[in-house]
Structure formats: C-alpha cells, structure tokens
Design an enzyme around this catalytic site. Structure first.
Site, PDB file in Angstrom:
ATOM      1  N   ARG A 162       0.802  -1.220  -0.121  1.00 52.85           N
ATOM      2  CA  ARG A 162      -0.095  -0.055  -0.050  1.00 52.85           C
ATOM      3  C   ARG A 162       0.825   1.034   0.027  1.00 52.85           C
ATOM      4  NH1 ARG A 162      -2.802  -3.812  -0.416  1.00 52.85           N
ATOM      5  NH2 ARG A 162      -4.753  -4.295   0.784  1.00 52.85           N
ATOM      6  N   SER A 231     -10.641   0.761   3.727  1.00 55.36           N
ATOM      7  CA  SER A 231      -9.964   0.597   4.911  1.00 55.36           C
ATOM      8  C   SER A 231      -9.282   1.780   5.367  1.00 55.36           C
ATOM      9  CB  SER A 231      -8.595  -0.411   4.691  1.00 55.36           C
ATOM     10  OG  SER A 231      -9.209  -1.706   4.141  1.00 55.36           O
ATOM     11  N   GLU A 327      -4.566   5.026   6.528  1.00 55.59           N
ATOM     12  CA  GLU A 327      -4.160   4.783   4.849  1.00 55.59           C
ATOM     13  C   GLU A 327      -4.692   5.907   3.902  1.00 55.59           C
ATOM     14  OE1 GLU A 327      -5.029   0.909   3.206  1.00 55.59           O
ATOM     15  OE2 GLU A 327      -6.248   1.975   1.802  1.00 55.59           O
TER      16      GLU A 327
END
Ligand code: FAD
Ligand code: NAP
Length: 331
Positions: A162, A231, A327
């Site tokens: 990520r 998320s 995130e």
C-alpha cells in the site's frame, strides 16, 4: 475545459465530507492539464480522481483539479502478453472488466476497487493477494511546478505494501496522466485468500472476477449508502518477536508471516478486540461487519472522522502496543 465555480465536494469524495472548491477544473487531456497548470499561481491544489481514498479536513479549497482523461490503447502484443496504455481518468473497475473481456489477465483480484486508474499506483492498490505494481511497466506524470513530463519505470515507483514513491518523495508534486500495464494472455488464478476459492464456481478468470465482486459486495459497505474510504488503517507489519509475544497474550491473533520474516497483523482483528467494531457516535462510526472501515453516518466533517481515528489509534496502541497508520490521504 470545464471550470466550475464554488463547487460542493460532497459528491466528489466517498466519505461524503462537506467541503467546497472555489474553482474546480475537470481536465480531460494532457494539453488541458498543462493549460490549467500554466494558469495557476498556486500549485498546491487539491487533486482528485474518484475521491475514494481521501479525508477532506479543509472545508474550503481554492482550487480542485479532477483528472478525467479517458482512453485505452494497445501498444504491443506477443504470444504471452499485451502492453496497454491507459489514461489516468479511466475508472479502475471499468478497466479490470474491459481487460477480462479482451482476454488480458492478472487484474481480476482487483475488481470493484473504487477510483481511477491514475490513483492506482499511489498506494499500489491491492486486494486478495494481488497488487497493481506487479503489472505496471511505467507511470507517466506531469510535474505540477514545471509542467515537465516524467516517466517512472516500475523500479522507480518503489512499490511496497500500500505504498510507493508517490506517497513520499513525489507526494503531491505530480499529476499522473497514464499507466502502461503488461497483462498476460494465459489466465493467472490467485485464489488463496480465505473464502475466495470456495466462492469460485470454476477456476477461470471470469469465476475469479465474479467471486471477488460477490465477496466484496457481501462484506464491504457501499459508499453510496454508507459513506466511507475503504480500509482506514493499514495492516501493521511488526517483528516476529513482537508477534510471538502478542500471540502468547492473545491466542486468536490473526497474523500472516511475510517473505522477510516480519509479521502482518489484521488491523480489523485488533479493532474488533479493542471493542471498536460497530461503535458509533452521533456523526461517525466503525462499520459493524468490517472494523477497518470508518463510516460517515450523519454529516460528519473531516475532523469528526480524524478524531475517531485518533481515539482508535490510542486505544490499539494502549492495548496491543501496535501503532496503526492511517491509509487515506488527508487534505
Ligand atoms: P482519490 O481518493 O481521488 O485520491 C487518492 C490520492 O491519490 C490523493 O492523494 C490524490 O491527490 C492522488 N491522486 C488521485 N489521482 C491522481 C493522479 N492522476 N495523479 C497523481 N495523484 C493522484 N484500496 C486498495 O488498495 N484495495 C482495495 O481493495 C480497496 N477497496 C476499497 C473499497 C472501498 C469501498 C473504498 C471506498 C476504497 C477502497 N480502496 C481500496 C481505496 C481506494 O479505492 C484506492 O486507493 C483508489 O486507488 C483511490 O482512487 P481515487 O481515484 O478515488 O483516488
Ligand atoms: P479479509 O479477506 O477478511 O482479510 C482480512 C485481512 O487479512 C486482510 O486485511 C488481509 O490482508 C489479510 N489476509 C487474509 N488472507 C490472507 C492471506 N492468505 N495472506 C495474507 N494476508 C491475508 O479482508 P477484507 O476486508 O474482506 O478485504 C478483502 C481484500 O480487499 C483484502 O486484500 C483487503 O486488503 C482489500 N481491501 C482493501 C481496502 C482498502 O481500502 N485498502 C478496502 C477493502 C478491501 P491485506 O489487506 O493485506 O490483503
């Protein structure tokens, strides 16, 4: 090119956070982008694709630029693979569907991820054991300050879990305009994630694509109905020693050993154990089925979401000694 004045940004971010832009430019080509960059004094504008990985904390932006360029072009083909160039404003899921129809494989596990093609390399989007970085040959971008074209090879993108160079050295300095992807003609079936194999009616790419969509629709909240940014925290990666200590204390700890020996924890499990799953206050909350997803239930603002995120981080750090990283990008 379309210029809209005093635009509300609620429809442009999937958390439905209230914000507005004094000027919103929708750019549909590199020429239009260069024209806008040339005209803007201040290059520190808000850049959006589909707005599915941002938290808008600022309530009034001067300028917002939305990348809307379209086009998919076949550049090269051999017995085993194709190389295609895709414009940054194409929808990610539309691209995955199109490639499957053409018999170009590899992206099926990434079906139904919201957002645009141009944003995909930013956090090296990933799902069900596949990451986009593995298929990227190069990323083309235009420098916001100078208007120069940059081309990043796969290695230069520094793809990680990520993560990529576009979140670090080049964060908010470029507008990605196109990706070159190399896809395979022979089916690639990656189906070792829990629930995936069992949901596939056969072992074809189409069945994999359908199973991913069905799983996602079952587990993840639709942002149109429950505004969210997917998320909210990355899954933390910790040392093997720390994971052993935690597993002694919490025998059900969900953990995945990485190639380098470190251990990835399921952040959703940590939130659940710390009592956050299904929590809600009058504005924002934590999804009842998937604790990693924060929801804007009732006209919450960016600060409401971030205050909840901070409380969760503090509680998880106090309970497990693990720091959770946010995130989505915060603006
Ligand atoms: P935006 O939210 O518009 O932007 C995100 C960041 O990228 C910002 O910093 C923005 O400035 C920058 N950016 C956008 N376009 C460009 C461009 N052309 N050039 C340079 N910078 C740009 N992510 C996953 O990895 N895996 C998943 O499975 C996944 N599932 C999700 C499920 C849901 C329900 C939701 C809401 C989100 C999910 N996400 C997932 C997160 C998100 O969809 C991805 O990160 C996606 O790539 C964001 O695309 P976007 O166009 O919406 O980007
Ligand atoms: P899930 O399948 O219930 O899995 C829970 C967690 O365990 C995931 O975070 C996943 O890590 C990890 N995991 C499961 N099986 C694994 C395996 N075989 N090897 C390594 N790790 C494993 O997760 P979910 O919430 O339903 O999401 C499904 C997939 O979509 C996941 O890959 C998830 O990352 C992705 N997704 C991402 C977002 C986002 O915004 N980033 C939002 C929704 C879904 P990983 O997350 O590292 O894969």
């Amino acid at each position: 090119m379309p210029l809209l004045n005093n635009q509300g940004l609620i429809p442009l971010n999937t958390l439905a956070l209230k914000a507005k832009a004094r000027r919103l430019y929708r750019v549909c080509s590199d020429a239009e982008l260069l024209q806008v960059l040339d005209a803007l004094q201040e290059k520190d504008f808000l850049l959006l694709g589909g707005g599915s990985n941002v938290v808008l904390q600022t309530e009034a932006f001067d300028v917002c630029v939305q990348q809307c360029s379209k086009g998919i072009r076949l550049l090269d083909e051999d017995q085993d693979s194709v190389t295609i160039e895709v414009a940054a404003g194409e929808g990610w899921h539309d691209l995955v569907s199109y490639c499957l129809q053409q018999g170009w494989h590899g992206l099926e596990n990434l079906a139904l991820i919201p957002g645009t093609v141009g944003a995909a390399p930013i956090q090296n989007i990933g799902a069900y054991g596949v990451e986009v970085g593995a298929f990227i040959e190069c990323v083309s971008a235009i420098d916001r300050q100078r208007g120069e074209v940059h081309v990043f090879t796969q290695a230069q993108c520094q793809f990680a879990y990520r993560d990529s160079v576009f979140k670090h050295a080049f964060a908010d300095r470029l507008v990605i305009t196109a990706l070159q992807l190399r896809l395979l003609k022979n089916p690639v079936i990656v189906s070792d994630y829990a629930g995936l194999q069992e949901s596939m009616r056969d072992s074809t790419p189409q069945a994999l694509f359908d199973a991913v969509i069905a799983l996602r629709q079952r587990k993840l909240p639709d942002p149109v109905l429950l505004p969210n940014a997917g998320s909210f925290f990355k899954n933390p990666i910790i040392s093997a020693e720390q994971a052993q200590d935690l597993a002694r204390e919490y025998p059900g700890l969900v953990q995945y050993v990485q190639a380098d020996g470190r251990v990835k924890l399921a952040a959703a499990w940590l939130l659940d154990k710390a009592g956050w799953k299904g929590y809600r206050n009058e504005k924002v909350g934590v999804h009842a089925q998937q604790a990693l997803v924060l929801i804007n239930h009732n006209e919450g603002m960016g600060n409401d979401i971030l205050a909840l995120a901070r409380s969760i981080q503090q509680s998880v750090a106090a309970t497990f000694g693990v720091n959770l990283q946010v995130e989505p990008r915060i603006y």
